[in-house]
Design a protein around this motif. Structure first.
Motif, PDB file in Angstrom:
ATOM      1  N   LEU A  51       0.833  -1.406  -0.226  1.00  0.00           N
ATOM      2  CA  LEU A  51      -0.089  -0.018   0.032  1.00  0.00           C
ATOM      3  C   LEU A  51       0.779   2.076  -0.043  1.00  0.00           C
ATOM      4  O   LEU A  51       1.331   1.480   1.091  1.00  0.00           O
ATOM      5  CB  LEU A  51      -0.972  -0.095   1.354  1.00  0.00           C
ATOM      6  N   GLN A  52       0.088   2.124  -1.190  1.00  0.00           N
ATOM      7  CA  GLN A  52       1.263   3.259  -0.987  1.00  0.00           C
ATOM      8  C   GLN A  52       0.000   4.723  -0.148  1.00  0.00           C
ATOM      9  O   GLN A  52      -1.009   4.690  -0.035  1.00  0.00           O
ATOM     10  CB  GLN A  52       0.884   4.243  -2.499  1.00  0.00           C
ATOM     11  N   HIS A  53       0.811   5.159   1.293  1.00  0.00           N
ATOM     12  CA  HIS A  53      -0.072   5.623   1.934  1.00  0.00           C
ATOM     13  C   HIS A  53       0.380   7.576   1.789  1.00  0.00           C
ATOM     14  O   HIS A  53       1.994   7.724   0.715  1.00  0.00           O
ATOM     15  CB  HIS A  53       0.340   5.399   3.386  1.00  0.00           C
ATOM     16  N   GLY A  54      -0.021   8.134   2.697  1.00  0.00           N
ATOM     17  CA  GLY A  54       1.076   9.684   2.139  1.00  0.00           C
ATOM     18  C   GLY A  54       1.816   9.735   3.101  1.00  0.00           C
ATOM     19  O   GLY A  54       2.155   8.990   3.996  1.00  0.00           O
TER      20      GLY A  54
ATOM     21  N   GLY B   5      11.327   4.828   1.556  1.00  0.00           N
ATOM     22  CA  GLY B   5      11.894   3.551   1.547  1.00  0.00           C
ATOM     23  C   GLY B   5      13.504   2.936   1.922  1.00  0.00           C
ATOM     24  O   GLY B   5      13.521   1.574   2.076  1.00  0.00           O
ATOM     25  N   VAL B   6      12.840   3.616   3.557  1.00  0.00           N
ATOM     26  CA  VAL B   6      13.447   3.251   5.093  1.00  0.00           C
ATOM     27  C   VAL B   6      13.281   2.070   5.991  1.00  0.00           C
ATOM     28  O   VAL B   6      11.871   2.572   5.815  1.00  0.00           O
ATOM     29  CB  VAL B   6      14.633   3.747   5.367  1.00  0.00           C
TER      30      VAL B   6
ATOM     31  N   ILE C 282       5.565   6.834   2.991  1.00  0.00           N
ATOM     32  CA  ILE C 282       5.076   6.225   3.670  1.00  0.00           C
ATOM     33  C   ILE C 282       3.604   4.707   2.784  1.00  0.00           C
ATOM     34  O   ILE C 282       3.524   5.177   2.506  1.00  0.00           O
ATOM     35  CB  ILE C 282       4.160   6.156   4.467  1.00  0.00           C
ATOM     36  N   THR C 283       5.128   3.261   2.953  1.00  0.00           N
ATOM     37  CA  THR C 283       4.499   2.419   2.285  1.00  0.00           C
ATOM     38  C   THR C 283       4.527   1.135   3.226  1.00  0.00           C
ATOM     39  O   THR C 283       5.135   1.305   4.567  1.00  0.00           O
ATOM     40  CB  THR C 283       5.207   1.629   0.989  1.00  0.00           C
ATOM     41  N   THR C 284       3.512   0.418   3.303  1.00  0.00           N
ATOM     42  CA  THR C 284       3.298  -1.306   4.194  1.00  0.00           C
ATOM     43  C   THR C 284       3.137  -1.950   3.298  1.00  0.00           C
ATOM     44  O   THR C 284       2.251  -2.163   2.807  1.00  0.00           O
ATOM     45  CB  THR C 284       2.101  -0.805   4.497  1.00  0.00           C
TER      46      THR C 284
END
Length: 475
Positions: free
Chosen positions: A363-366, A417-418, A369-371
């Motif tokens: 998922l791409q968040h605001g 990306g971290v 941030i990705t999960t």
């Protein structure tokens, strides 16, 4: 000419024939006399005086009054009659009606109403008659597993049928002279506030059961504090909770718990509080006592009530490859098929197989941030690549695909990306309550906060009915 006489072989004279007697006269006299004798016997005795009253009766005449004494036979007859009249005659009692049988029809997978009736030996003709009523047909046409239909019958012949439509109304079908008629019964619903509190000694579920709290309410409690407490890993023995919750009763019987109005959870010595507030538009949410929203941009854990099998560890030995390989996420061990929720609002940028992750969703968040959610057994059909999902929406199910030694969820949180530790990263906060509504919120929260402050914490004993421990808080 000579005359011959018959020869007498026995040499005896022939006896003269005797004439038959007139017997008809005897039968005539008998036939006429016997009835006359019977009639004469049935006639009252002319010498016997007329029937008298039970007591001595004085006959009035022109001359002096004379006392007439009852004959012995008449007196005996009157006495017998009086006894018969005075004897109490038991009242007529209606024949007892056959006792009705009560049968609960529980719908199983693949069941239809016809199959339910045949399974319980109920009249198929009565079922056809019931379905002739439009209202009954509307609410009985479709049944789903878990539904219950209550039937009163005599040896399979239906006298009454009822089914709950929703919390405050039920369908009732009754037999009448010309068939069946259906109607809707409205139940009397009442709401009161009750309190429940407890202390964790082994697990949150057991503590909730001891406090008389239903599974539904305890799940709502974990959802309220899901942004601050990881109920998978952070719960400790000695943690405490207390609730003020609505209890809904139907026709005077407690049925279900409603909304949690106020809650407090003490986790490892830190106290978290939540107050429910509904704004004028009808939207409700939970806030801290000073008006800060509990809802944050991300959940601490993307699934409920499991255990952490592997924490964030850059030097972990991989259980399948048996090599030192950084573990840049958190593994949540859970049963195969456990729902996996989106940790925050976002867009699905990947859904499919991804190397050792197996079936995975990203998922791409605001805030860049990705999960990532790995080792899924399957995906939610509605959560497709490119679609938007809301926080808490189910995106997949726990599995063992890819490099996995058992069913679990692998969860990663990345910013720019971290990789970050999902359990300790500072999560962005949601917006506070609208300043225009804050004064109204504080007025609503004040009495609830006072009750949380004034109520001492007591470990409750669960009762058989599952009702709450009720204090003097009825509204």
């Amino acid at each position: 000419m000579a005359t011959y006489r018959p020869i007498m072989r026995d040499y005896k004279p022939v006896p003269a024939r005797t004439q038959p007697r007139a017997q008809w006269m005897v039968w005539f006299v008998a036939g006429l006399g016997l009835p006359l004798i019977l009639v004469a016997l049935m006639l009252p005795d002319q010498n016997q005086p007329p029937p008298l009253a039970p007591e001595s009766t004085s006959l009035v005449s022109i001359g002096p009054v004379q006392q007439v004494t009852k004959p012995a036979k008449t007196a005996a007859l009157i006495t017998t009659t009086e006894k018969l009249i005075s004897r109490k005659i038991p009242p007529l009692v209606a024949a007892p009606q056959p006792e009705q049988q009560r049968t609960v029809l529980t719908v199983r997978r693949g069941d239809s109403l016809d199959r339910l009736f045949r399974r319980h030996n109920l009249s198929a003709a009565d079922l056809a008659g019931i379905m002739q009523d439009d209202l009954a047909k509307q609410h009985l046409r479709l049944v789903k597993p878990g539904d219950e239909i209550i039937v009163l019958h005599n040896d399979g012949h239906i006298s009454e049928l009822s089914r709950e439509i929703n919390f405050d109304s039920s369908l009732k079908v009754s037999r009448e002279e010309e068939g069946f008629s259906a109607g809707i019964i409205k139940h009397k619903i009442s709401v009161r506030q009750v309190e429940a509190k407890g202390r964790i000694t082994s697990s949150l579920y057991l503590a909730a059961a001891e406090a008389g709290i239903s599974d539904r309410t305890i799940m709502n409690l974990t959802d309220i504090f899901a942004w601050d407490i990881d109920f998978v890993l952070d719960i400790r023995r000695g943690d405490e909770f207390r609730l003020i919750v609505e209890q809904l009763s139907r026709d005077g019987v407690a049925i279900v718990e409603g909304n949690i109005l106020a809650a407090e959870f003490t986790n490892q010595g830190e106290v978290f509080r939540a107050i429910r507030y509904e704004d004028p538009s009808g939207h409700s949410s939970y806030f801290t006592p000073d008006g800060r929203s509990l809802r944050k941009a991300f959940l601490r854990a993307p699934l409920s009530f499991s255990r952490v099998s592997s924490n964030f560890n850059p030097n972990r030995r991989h259980p399948v490859l048996n090599t030192i390989r950084a573990h840049k996420g958190v593994d949540y061990a859970a049963a195969h098929g456990t729902p996996v929720k989106a940790a925050g609002d976002g867009k699905i940028i990947f859904r499919g197989k991804k190397g050792g992750y197996g079936n995975a969703v990203i998922l791409q968040h605001g805030g860049n941030i990705t999960t990532l959610y790995g080792h899924l057994s399957n995906f939610n059909r509605q959560a497709r690549k490119g679609s938007h999902v809301n926080q808490g929406q189910i995106i997949g199910y726990v599995g063992q695909t890819g490099l996995a030694s058992g069913p679990h969820l692998h969860y990663e949180y990345r910013k720019n990306g971290v990789h970050k530790n999902p359990r300790t990263v500072n999560l962005p906060k949601a917006e506070p309550i609208d300043p225009a509504l804050k004064a109204d919120f504080l007025r609503t929260a004040a009495p609830l906060i006072n009750r949380l402050d004034d109520t001492p914490l007591v470990l409750l004993e669960a009762n058989n009915s599952g009702d709450f421990d009720i204090t003097n808080s009825e509204t």
